[in-house]
Structures are given as structure tokens and as C-alpha cells.
Design an enzyme around this catalytic site. Structure first.
Site, short mmCIF file in Angstrom:
data_model
loop_
_atom_site.label_atom_id
_atom_site.label_comp_id
_atom_site.label_asym_id
_atom_site.label_seq_id
_atom_site.Cartn_x
_atom_site.Cartn_y
_atom_site.Cartn_z
N SER A 139 0.81 -1.71 -0.26
CA SER A 139 -0.21 0.03 0.07
C SER A 139 0.29 0.64 -0.47
O SER A 139 1.52 1.27 0.09
CB SER A 139 -0.88 0.29 1.43
N TYR A 152 -2.42 -1.76 9.95
CA TYR A 152 -2.65 -1.59 8.56
C TYR A 152 -1.51 -1.62 7.97
O TYR A 152 -0.65 -1.83 7.47
CB TYR A 152 -3.44 -1.12 8.27
#
Length: 253
Positions: A139, A152
Site C-alpha cells: 500500500s 494496517y
């Protein structure tokens, strides 16, 4: 990466980026197998894409991953592409954590340990192929974290590091190791599907596929929308981007 004639396994392939990749790769002439724990999502995706197959996998659960790998390799002996896409993203207030740490541990198990375990379990099979690819999905938040989702972001930073080590260790094999680095994309993850600030999923998948067609394929697949995050530190813009992205969340307690 060879874009046709593969047998591709995509975790988290029933929705979002996983489904988008599955559909795009199938259209290019690949046999596509999607895996996930939500049967309804898997069934909807395979019904909409005749010929696509699905297998059940709860990537969070340590037990069963090796058995899953053995079964999927036996059922699809030509399997030569693994896309570790499954992931969960949850907001966390670190001063108000659950006593059992369940959210934190679920995120680590799904986003980090799951891909690492599945990769390890499938490596002996992938090594037997004439050519193979492992693609790990990290990400943009691996490079500039969103403080609302600390675990995360930490798992995605770890996936980036793990992917670099994996690539180096496999450099003398016929296994190519790629990293897909998404920006904020309009999916169900954290309600992004309805957020106008998110990159439309179809546009994202189209740009990803255009990058994958480049030869040689870049080891990091970065669409234009994520380059600001990916290269924030290198470009001397990390503090400004970090503060700008997180300033509205300064009151998190």
C-alpha cells in the site's frame, strides 16, 4: 510478467482490487482461481465470470494453510502465479485497545502472516514451474502511514520489506517477485467505495495492467496516484505529506 497462459491464484479475489485483477487477467487468457473466506463474494465473482474458479481460504488461520497449498497445487498443477492480495483494514485508537488485542492480531495474521505462510507453502510448487510470479500487495500507506489505521500500515510496511528480501533470495530461481503498491482506491475497505477522493477501481486496474505489460515488468507497480506516497521520503516531502494527511486526526485518543 507474462500476461497470458498462466494459472493464477488470487487471495481476496472476491471483491475490490482482487476481483478487478482476477477479471482483467482472465480476459487476457489466464486461468484464474480466486480464494477467500466470504463464499457469497466468491460465488458472485465466479458467476459473473464464467470459467473462473474459487477455493475457500481463511488466510487469517494458521491451521490449514499448508493443506490448502497442497490441495490447490494438486488441483491446479500449472499454477504459476500467486497474488497475495487479501487484507483487512480497521481503525484503532491505541489508548482504547481491546483487552484481547483481537483487532490488532487479526490484521497482522491476515495482512502479514497469511501471505508469508502461503508463499512459504507454495514455494516448492512454484519452483517446479518453467517460470513463476509472486505478487505481494502492499500500500502507499506502507511509506506514509495513516495514523487512524496503525496496525494496517505497519503490516503493509512489513510486506514491502519482506518482498524485497524474498526477491533477493529468489534471484537465482525462475520466480519473479513483484510488489503492487495501491493508492487509496474506491473499494469496500474502510468505506472507500463511496468516497469521491478515492481512485476509481476500474481506472486503477486499467493503469496497473498497462504497467504490467511493460517489459521488463517493474518490480514495483506504482500508478501515478501513489507515487507521491511511495517516494515521499526520497523527495524530501515526507513530513509535509504525513502531517497534511493526518492533521485532522490529531485528537485521536
Amino acid at each position: 510478467m507474462k500476461l497470458s497462459g498462466n494459472t493464477v491464484l488470487i487471495t481476496g479475489g472476491g471483491s475490490g482490487i482482487g476481483r478487478g485483477l482476477a477479471e482483467a487477467l482472465q480476459k487476457l487468457g489466464n486461468e484464474v482461481v480466486i480464494a477467500g473466506r466470504r463464499k457469497q463474494a466468491l460465488d458472485a465473482t465466479t458467476a459473473a465470470n464464467p470459467g473462473m474458479q474459487s477455493v475457500a481460504l481463511d488466510i487469517e488461520k494458521r491451521e490449514g494453510i499448508r493443506k490448502f497449498a497442497d490441495e490447490v497445487a494438486a488441483k491446479f498443477p500449472s499454477l504459476n502465479v500467486l497474488i497475495n492480495n487479501a487484507g483487512v483494514m480497521r481503525a484503532e485508537k491505541l489508548l482504547q485497545q481491546q483487552e484481547d488485542w483481537s483487532d490488532m492480531e487479526a490484521i497482522v495474521a491476515t495482512n502479514l502472516l497469511g501471505p508469508m505462510r502461503l508463499t512459504a507453502a507454495l514455494l516448492p510448487h512454484l519452483k517446479k514451474q518453467a517460470g513463476a510470479t509472486i505478487m505481494n500487495v502492499s500500500s502507499g500507506l506502507a511509506f506514509v502511514p495513516l495514523v487512524l489505521t496503525p496496525t494496517y500500515c505497519a503490516t503493509k510496511a512489513a510486506i514491502h520489506s519482506y518482498t524485497q528480501s524474498l526477491r533477493y533470495q529468489l534471484k537465482k530461481t525462475k520466480i519473479e517477485v513483484l510488489e503492487l503498491i495501491p493508492p487509496y482506491v474506491a473499494t469496500d475497505l474502510m468505506g472507500g467505495k463511496s468516497d469521491p477522493r478515492a481512485m476509481p477501481l476500474a481506472k486503477y486496474i486499467a493503469e496497473v495492467m498497462s504497467i504490467l505489460k511493460l517489459q521488463p515488468t517493474p518490480v514495483e507497480i506504482c500508478v501515478e496516484n501513489v507515487r507521491g506516497l511511495r517516494f515521499a521520503a526520497e523527495n524530501g516531502r515526507y513530513d509535509g505529506i504525513f502531517n497534511g494527511m493526518n492533521s485532522a486526526m490529531a485528537d485521536i485518543q
